[in-house]
Motif scaffolding. Structure first.
Motif, PDB file in Angstrom:
ATOM      1  N   CYS A  21      38.171  17.994  15.145  1.00  0.00           N
ATOM      2  CA  CYS A  21      39.118  18.895  14.186  1.00  0.00           C
ATOM      3  C   CYS A  21      38.308  19.230  12.845  1.00  0.00           C
ATOM      4  O   CYS A  21      38.311  20.440  12.849  1.00  0.00           O
ATOM      5  CB  CYS A  21      39.962  17.851  13.414  1.00  0.00           C
ATOM      6  N   LEU A  22      36.465  18.273  13.062  1.00  0.00           N
ATOM      7  CA  LEU A  22      36.273  18.566  10.995  1.00  0.00           C
ATOM      8  C   LEU A  22      35.399  19.454  11.937  1.00  0.00           C
ATOM      9  O   LEU A  22      35.384  20.606  10.866  1.00  0.00           O
ATOM     10  CB  LEU A  22      35.455  16.996  11.175  1.00  0.00           C
ATOM     11  N   SER A  23      34.570  19.585  12.840  1.00  0.00           N
ATOM     12  CA  SER A  23      33.348  20.098  13.245  1.00  0.00           C
ATOM     13  C   SER A  23      34.446  21.662  13.881  1.00  0.00           C
ATOM     14  O   SER A  23      33.710  22.642  13.065  1.00  0.00           O
ATOM     15  CB  SER A  23      32.510  20.035  14.440  1.00  0.00           C
ATOM     16  N   THR A  24      35.513  21.950  14.645  1.00  0.00           N
ATOM     17  CA  THR A  24      36.156  23.304  14.812  1.00  0.00           C
ATOM     18  C   THR A  24      36.605  23.675  13.321  1.00  0.00           C
ATOM     19  O   THR A  24      35.981  25.152  13.470  1.00  0.00           O
ATOM     20  CB  THR A  24      37.576  22.455  15.677  1.00  0.00           C
ATOM     21  N   ALA A  25      36.907  23.291  12.426  1.00  0.00           N
ATOM     22  CA  ALA A  25      37.360  24.297  11.586  1.00  0.00           C
ATOM     23  C   ALA A  25      36.085  24.691  10.533  1.00  0.00           C
ATOM     24  O   ALA A  25      35.716  25.503  10.018  1.00  0.00           O
ATOM     25  CB  ALA A  25      37.851  22.862  10.257  1.00  0.00           C
ATOM     26  N   GLN A  40      47.509  26.833   4.841  1.00  0.00           N
ATOM     27  CA  GLN A  40      47.651  26.007   5.542  1.00  0.00           C
ATOM     28  C   GLN A  40      47.455  25.334   6.615  1.00  0.00           C
ATOM     29  O   GLN A  40      47.519  23.946   7.440  1.00  0.00           O
ATOM     30  CB  GLN A  40      49.822  26.294   6.030  1.00  0.00           C
ATOM     31  N   HIS A  41      46.912  26.293   7.411  1.00  0.00           N
ATOM     32  CA  HIS A  41      46.490  25.950   8.826  1.00  0.00           C
ATOM     33  C   HIS A  41      45.127  25.300   8.641  1.00  0.00           C
ATOM     34  O   HIS A  41      44.534  23.752   9.569  1.00  0.00           O
ATOM     35  CB  HIS A  41      46.109  27.090  10.159  1.00  0.00           C
ATOM     36  N   PHE A  42      44.190  25.062   7.585  1.00  0.00           N
ATOM     37  CA  PHE A  42      42.890  24.598   7.207  1.00  0.00           C
ATOM     38  C   PHE A  42      42.757  23.005   6.785  1.00  0.00           C
ATOM     39  O   PHE A  42      42.253  22.502   7.163  1.00  0.00           O
ATOM     40  CB  PHE A  42      42.463  25.515   6.713  1.00  0.00           C
ATOM     41  N   SER A  78      49.903  15.887  16.559  1.00  0.00           N
ATOM     42  CA  SER A  78      50.902  16.932  17.313  1.00  0.00           C
ATOM     43  C   SER A  78      51.075  17.368  16.491  1.00  0.00           C
ATOM     44  O   SER A  78      51.030  19.038  17.191  1.00  0.00           O
ATOM     45  CB  SER A  78      51.791  16.311  17.296  1.00  0.00           C
ATOM     46  N   GLU A  79      51.278  18.155  15.514  1.00  0.00           N
ATOM     47  CA  GLU A  79      51.251  19.317  14.286  1.00  0.00           C
ATOM     48  C   GLU A  79      50.022  19.913  14.070  1.00  0.00           C
ATOM     49  O   GLU A  79      50.187  21.286  14.577  1.00  0.00           O
ATOM     50  CB  GLU A  79      52.298  18.403  12.956  1.00  0.00           C
ATOM     51  N   CYS A  80      48.887  18.971  14.688  1.00  0.00           N
ATOM     52  CA  CYS A  80      47.990  20.217  14.076  1.00  0.00           C
ATOM     53  C   CYS A  80      46.927  20.737  15.685  1.00  0.00           C
ATOM     54  O   CYS A  80      47.490  22.100  15.550  1.00  0.00           O
ATOM     55  CB  CYS A  80      46.970  19.360  14.189  1.00  0.00           C
ATOM     56  N   ALA A  81      47.958  19.952  16.928  1.00  0.00           N
ATOM     57  CA  ALA A  81      47.601  20.615  18.167  1.00  0.00           C
ATOM     58  C   ALA A  81      48.600  22.102  18.421  1.00  0.00           C
ATOM     59  O   ALA A  81      47.929  22.906  19.317  1.00  0.00           O
ATOM     60  CB  ALA A  81      48.204  19.353  19.116  1.00  0.00           C
ATOM     61  N   ALA A  82      50.196  21.891  17.760  1.00  0.00           N
ATOM     62  CA  ALA A  82      50.998  23.480  17.884  1.00  0.00           C
ATOM     63  C   ALA A  82      50.014  23.635  17.236  1.00  0.00           C
ATOM     64  O   ALA A  82      50.167  24.947  17.765  1.00  0.00           O
ATOM     65  CB  ALA A  82      52.131  22.257  17.833  1.00  0.00           C
ATOM     66  N   ASP A  83      49.335  23.898  15.977  1.00  0.00           N
ATOM     67  CA  ASP A  83      49.570  25.059  15.725  1.00  0.00           C
ATOM     68  C   ASP A  83      48.013  25.360  16.258  1.00  0.00           C
ATOM     69  O   ASP A  83      48.081  26.620  16.210  1.00  0.00           O
ATOM     70  CB  ASP A  83      49.396  25.333  13.353  1.00  0.00           C
ATOM     71  N   CYS A  84      47.468  24.255  16.264  1.00  0.00           N
ATOM     72  CA  CYS A  84      45.626  25.563  17.301  1.00  0.00           C
ATOM     73  C   CYS A  84      46.373  25.536  18.391  1.00  0.00           C
ATOM     74  O   CYS A  84      45.568  27.119  18.781  1.00  0.00           O
ATOM     75  CB  CYS A  84      45.123  23.695  17.708  1.00  0.00           C
ATOM     76  N   GLU A  85      46.944  25.521  18.665  1.00  0.00           N
ATOM     77  CA  GLU A  85      47.502  26.279  20.506  1.00  0.00           C
ATOM     78  C   GLU A  85      48.282  27.555  20.254  1.00  0.00           C
ATOM     79  O   GLU A  85      47.578  28.681  20.277  1.00  0.00           O
ATOM     80  CB  GLU A  85      48.427  25.726  21.014  1.00  0.00           C
ATOM     81  N   ARG A  86      49.106  27.083  18.455  1.00  0.00           N
ATOM     82  CA  ARG A  86      49.549  28.738  18.366  1.00  0.00           C
ATOM     83  C   ARG A  86      48.628  29.868  18.221  1.00  0.00           C
ATOM     84  O   ARG A  86      49.107  31.346  18.301  1.00  0.00           O
ATOM     85  CB  ARG A  86      50.592  28.519  17.034  1.00  0.00           C
ATOM     86  N   ILE A  87      47.364  29.734  17.132  1.00  0.00           N
ATOM     87  CA  ILE A  87      46.319  30.403  16.849  1.00  0.00           C
ATOM     88  C   ILE A  87      45.415  31.071  18.182  1.00  0.00           C
ATOM     89  O   ILE A  87      44.849  32.143  17.886  1.00  0.00           O
ATOM     90  CB  ILE A  87      45.873  29.316  16.191  1.00  0.00           C
ATOM     91  N   GLY A  88      45.686  30.064  18.765  1.00  0.00           N
ATOM     92  CA  GLY A  88      44.983  29.812  20.303  1.00  0.00           C
ATOM     93  C   GLY A  88      43.069  29.506  19.606  1.00  0.00           C
ATOM     94  O   GLY A  88      42.635  29.523  18.721  1.00  0.00           O
ATOM     95  N   ASP A  89      42.416  30.206  20.957  1.00  0.00           N
ATOM     96  CA  ASP A  89      41.480  29.875  20.750  1.00  0.00           C
ATOM     97  C   ASP A  89      40.777  28.545  20.062  1.00  0.00           C
ATOM     98  O   ASP A  89      39.450  28.390  20.156  1.00  0.00           O
ATOM     99  CB  ASP A  89      40.271  30.967  20.723  1.00  0.00           C
ATOM    100  N   MET A  90      41.744  27.756  20.481  1.00  0.00           N
ATOM    101  CA  MET A  90      41.116  25.828  20.006  1.00  0.00           C
ATOM    102  C   MET A  90      41.228  24.981  21.492  1.00  0.00           C
ATOM    103  O   MET A  90      41.475  23.355  20.793  1.00  0.00           O
ATOM    104  CB  MET A  90      41.511  25.792  18.533  1.00  0.00           C
TER     105      MET A  90
END
Length: 110
Positions: A21-25, A40-42, A78-90
């Motif tokens: 999460c840290l390195s991806t962000a 909000q996502h960051f 779970s919330e982070c997974a859903a948001d990252c999936e929504r944005i895509g490429d993560m």
């Protein structure tokens, strides 16, 4: 102190999620911009990384508070997974968050 295998697995999943999460962000999201850097996502990614690190720490020190820290960690992951999936490429982040959430839920139920 020897950690039981379920706790050890959860610690490993938490530390992996923290790292991913840290390195991806800080690398991918900041470079891509747009949806990836909306506050909000960051903030969610930063919160996810920190609660994962904290959960691992609580389990490693044998704190009796680890079940409720893990419960919160599972919720945020779970919330982070859903948001990252929504944005895509993560995908790596989504997978790390889901694995962490799953094992943290088991720790919370123990």
């Amino acid at each position: 102190m020897h950690l039981d295998s379920k706790i050890q697995q959860c610690v490993e999943n938490c530390l992996r999620c923290y790292s991913v999460c840290l390195s991806t962000a800080l690398n991918h999201c900041l470079e891509v911009g747009g949806e990836h850097t909306k506050p909000q996502h960051f903030r969610l990614m930063m919160a996810c990384a920190e609660i994962c690190r904290t959960s691992a720490h609580f389990m490693l020190i044998g704190s009796r508070h680890h079940p409720h820290v893990c419960r919160e960690c599972a919720e945020i992951c779970s919330e982070c997974a859903a948001d990252c999936e929504r944005i895509g490429d993560m995908g790596e982040c989504v997978d790390a968050c889901r694995k962490c959430a799953e094992t943290c839920r088991q720790m919370a139920a123990a």
